[in-house]
Enzyme design. Structure first.
Site, PDB file in Angstrom:
ATOM      1  N   ASP A   1      25.040  24.282  43.561  1.00 19.63           N
ATOM      2  CA  ASP A   1      26.064  25.299  43.806  1.00 19.63           C
ATOM      3  C   ASP A   1      25.647  26.018  45.094  1.00 19.63           C
ATOM      4  O   ASP A   1      24.764  26.871  45.081  1.00 19.63           O
ATOM      5  CB  ASP A   1      26.101  26.263  42.607  1.00 19.63           C
ATOM      6  CG  ASP A   1      27.004  27.467  42.847  1.00 19.63           C
ATOM      7  OD1 ASP A   1      27.681  27.514  43.888  1.00 19.63           O
ATOM      8  OD2 ASP A   1      27.013  28.366  41.979  1.00 19.63           O
TER       9      ASP A   1
ATOM     10  N   LYS B   1      28.846  30.235  54.241  1.00 15.00           N
ATOM     11  CA  LYS B   1      29.944  29.651  53.473  1.00 15.00           C
ATOM     12  C   LYS B   1      31.307  30.211  53.903  1.00 15.00           C
ATOM     13  O   LYS B   1      32.337  29.593  53.695  1.00 15.00           O
ATOM     14  CB  LYS B   1      29.698  29.961  52.000  1.00 15.00           C
ATOM     15  CG  LYS B   1      30.550  29.165  51.049  1.00 15.00           C
ATOM     16  CD  LYS B   1      30.113  29.389  49.631  1.00 15.00           C
ATOM     17  CE  LYS B   1      30.967  28.619  48.660  1.00 15.00           C
ATOM     18  NZ  LYS B   1      30.478  28.741  47.296  1.00 15.00           N
TER      19      LYS B   1
ATOM     20  N   GLU C   1      34.195  24.323  42.184  1.00 18.23           N
ATOM     21  CA  GLU C   1      33.320  25.187  41.381  1.00 18.23           C
ATOM     22  C   GLU C   1      33.888  25.502  39.989  1.00 18.23           C
ATOM     23  O   GLU C   1      33.179  25.359  38.994  1.00 18.23           O
ATOM     24  CB  GLU C   1      33.006  26.479  42.154  1.00 18.23           C
ATOM     25  CG  GLU C   1      32.053  26.211  43.306  1.00 18.23           C
ATOM     26  CD  GLU C   1      32.039  27.282  44.374  1.00 18.23           C
ATOM     27  OE1 GLU C   1      32.652  28.356  44.165  1.00 18.23           O
ATOM     28  OE2 GLU C   1      31.435  27.046  45.427  1.00 18.23           O
TER      29      GLU C   1
ATOM     30  N   ASP D   1      36.402  33.008  38.779  1.00 18.37           N
ATOM     31  CA  ASP D   1      35.135  32.842  39.496  1.00 18.37           C
ATOM     32  C   ASP D   1      35.092  33.798  40.691  1.00 18.37           C
ATOM     33  O   ASP D   1      35.720  33.547  41.720  1.00 18.37           O
ATOM     34  CB  ASP D   1      35.040  31.366  39.945  1.00 18.37           C
ATOM     35  CG  ASP D   1      33.751  31.059  40.698  1.00 18.37           C
ATOM     36  OD1 ASP D   1      32.960  31.980  40.957  1.00 18.37           O
ATOM     37  OD2 ASP D   1      33.543  29.880  41.032  1.00 18.37           O
TER      38      ASP D   1
END
Ligand code: AMP
Length: 538
Positions: free
Chosen positions: A12, A74, A175, A197
């Site tokens: 992850d 990211k 994810e 999330d």
């Protein structure tokens, strides 16, 4: 530890932290490290001595070395430097963001330009080394997760980062899908789950139908610019304002003070998930006339809740929107899974409870479930038929048509793998054809992400074009010749997205003026002069 079959990692790769898991004897575990679990800050730095630092050591020296410490990669990976997103956020970063050779966003570290995949590769490489040392075997394969809301460019960039780190990336997985897998695998469920999330930088929501080990994404959505960092920024602004009111000193010009406030704001936010009150204390945050000035600001949970309320509400508006896209009612959701560190905040948990009328699931570890799910998927790929994942496209893919409009080829929430086809229109003039490909939710290409341009010779007119999305949600394009032969077409990125969008806008304006002057045959200008854009309607 001797391994009887190769170990695959589930990774992850988070905005703030990267978590790594593996499966042994059917049980998924986070890779242990000398400091507990292998959850590593996604931070890369170059020290004053020129050493490359990754993870905790890089994060620890961020305050004194802000210009050479890269965090939040990211948020930038797979984006064009001139994109609105990068231009809007680049001032928030303490390091330099520049334009890379292909127009992509890149960063400067100790005077050298690095691509974002290179930066993420440093993090992944570090994870690979630690996992290999801990598990005692060479590891070459991994599944890496990405936000469901990542577009094609971002997915490709993460895949590239994995390759640069020395991995054979078996698959890119969304994810929320990975989190649902960690929750539901081998548990015989037959119900709908919603994965909420909220991580460090992105918010994703997905609804999945579980039928045993068949997991099907029904709908998905989110915001790549909503996450814990935004919560921190609200606290930072509050602290700066309070300090300015008290002392008349503006700290925004001091990178070191700003970095200290940033760290303290995040720490206070995390403490306030357990406590009702904290005090942010930063001794000698600056000086006045040679004398040290300290910062001391009390902060309550209630206050933080007020500061971030609209962010939490925005996330639930997105939940509402995603449910609405498939006409789902919130009480059709049997289980709500909270994923991502920011969901530890009581306000988020309380709102989730209130919104769904039931408490969210507590059993899944919000920081680890994505990596665990990715590891379980990796394991299941070594076996046959153990799990079937059916994911869905989070944002439509299509091409530009005159007037700067966006014609969708593959709709949002289309289950993948998928293939959609259309025919290129005939040409009158024997000119070549071009298709500018975009991905995004808007009807106007200007708001969407440019993926590239497809160029066809005049003979391609009338031929069939296939848009093929594989299970990783990556786009391939093929063209079928008249005698049935199929050829892959690569997306060229000759035009920068902004130049292209400007040109499309210019063209839209030209059409508007031409219509006004009742002179419809006005000739295209600029990059449109030499080649006929497909479906130009001339
Ligand atoms: P992730 O990307 O899932 O690692 O999430 C990281 C984000 O979660 C960061 O913004 C953290 O500040 C935030 N976070 C982690 N733990 C907590 C906590 N206990 N309370 C509130 N936010 C947290």
């Amino acid at each position: 530890m001797a391994a009887d079959k190769p170990i695959l990692l589930g990774i992850d790769l988070g905005t703030t932290n990267t978590c790594v898991a593996y499966v042994r004897n059917k049980v998924a575990r986070v890779v242990p490290s000398d400091k507990g679990s292998l959850i590593l800050p996604s931070v890369v730095a170059v020290s004053d001595k020129g050493d490359l630092l990754v993870g905790n050591v890089a994060k620890d020296q961020m305050v004194v070395n802000p210009r050479n410490t890269i965090y939040g990669a990211k948020r930038l990976i797979g984006r064009q430097y001139n994109s609105k997103v990068v231009q809007d956020i680049k001032h928030y970063f303490s390091y330099e963001i520049v334009e890379g050779p292909k127009g992509e966003a890149a960063v400067v570290l100790a005077g050298k330009v690095y691509s974002l995949p290179q930066i993420s590769a440093f993090v992944l490489q570090h994870c690979k080394r630690v996992a290999e040392a801990t598990l005692g075997s060479e590891i070459n394969e991994a599944i890496i997760s990405v936000p469901a809301y990542y577009n094609d460019n971002q997915r490709n960039a993460v895949k590239e980062a994995g390759k640069l780190a020395g991995f054979n990336v078996k698959r890119i997985v969304n994810e929320p899908t990975a989190a649902a897998l960690a929750y539901g695998l081998n548990r015989g469920f037959d119900h709908k789950v919603l994965v909420y999330d909220l991580g460090g930088g992105t918010f994703d929501v997905s609804v999945l139908q579980l039928h045993g080990n068949v997991m099907e994404v029904i709908c998905t959505g989110g915001d790549t610019f909503l996450g814990g960092v935004d919560f921190d920024n609200r606290i930072i602004d509050f602290v700066l304002e309070e300090f300015r009111n008290e002392t008349k000193i503006d700290l925004t010009q001091s990178p070191i003070a700003m970095q200290r406030i940033k760290n303290a704001a995040e720490a206070a936010k995390i403490d306030l998930s357990l406590l009702s009150n904290v005090v942010i204390e930063l001794p000698y945050v600056t000086d006045r006339k040679g004398k040290p000035v300290d910062l001391r600001i009390p902060l309550s949970r209630e206050r933080v809740n007020t500061l971030v309320m609209d962010l939490v509400e925005r996330s639930f508006q997105l939940v509402e929107k995603v449910l609405g896209e498939k006409n789902l009612n919130r009480n059709e959701i049997q289980e709500v899974l909270l994923v991502g560190g920011q969901t530890r905040m009581p306000l988020v948990q309380g709102k989730a409870h209130q919104f769904f009328g039931k408490p969210p699931r507590k059993g899944v570890h919000p920081d680890e479930s994505v990596a665990l799910g990715a590891a379980l998927l990796a394991e299941s790929m070594q076996e046959i038929d153990s799990v079937t994942l059916v994911d869905a496209l989070s944002m439509p893919i299509g091409f530009a048509v005159p007037g700067g409009r966006f014609r969708k080829v593959i709709e949002k929430n289309t289950q993948i793998p998928a293939q959609k086809s259309f025919r290129l229109p005939p040409t009158k003039s024997g000119q070549g054809l071009e298709l500018d490909i975009f991905q995004g939710d808007s009807d106007r290409i200007i708001d969407n992400e440019y993926l590239g341009t497809l160029k066809f010779p005049a003979e391609a007119a009338g031929q069939r074009i296939n848009f093929i999305l594989d299970e990783e949600c990556l786009l391939r394009v093929t063209i079928e010749g008249n005698s049935g032969e199929v050829r892959e077409v690569t997306l060229a990125t000759r035009d920068t997205p902004e130049a292209l969008k400007a040109a499309w806008q210019e063209e839209a304006e030209r059409r508007r003026l031409a219509a006004e002057r009742a002179a419809p045959e006005a000739q295209p200008k600029g990059i449109f002069a030499s080649i006929r854009k497909v479906f130009g309607g001339e």
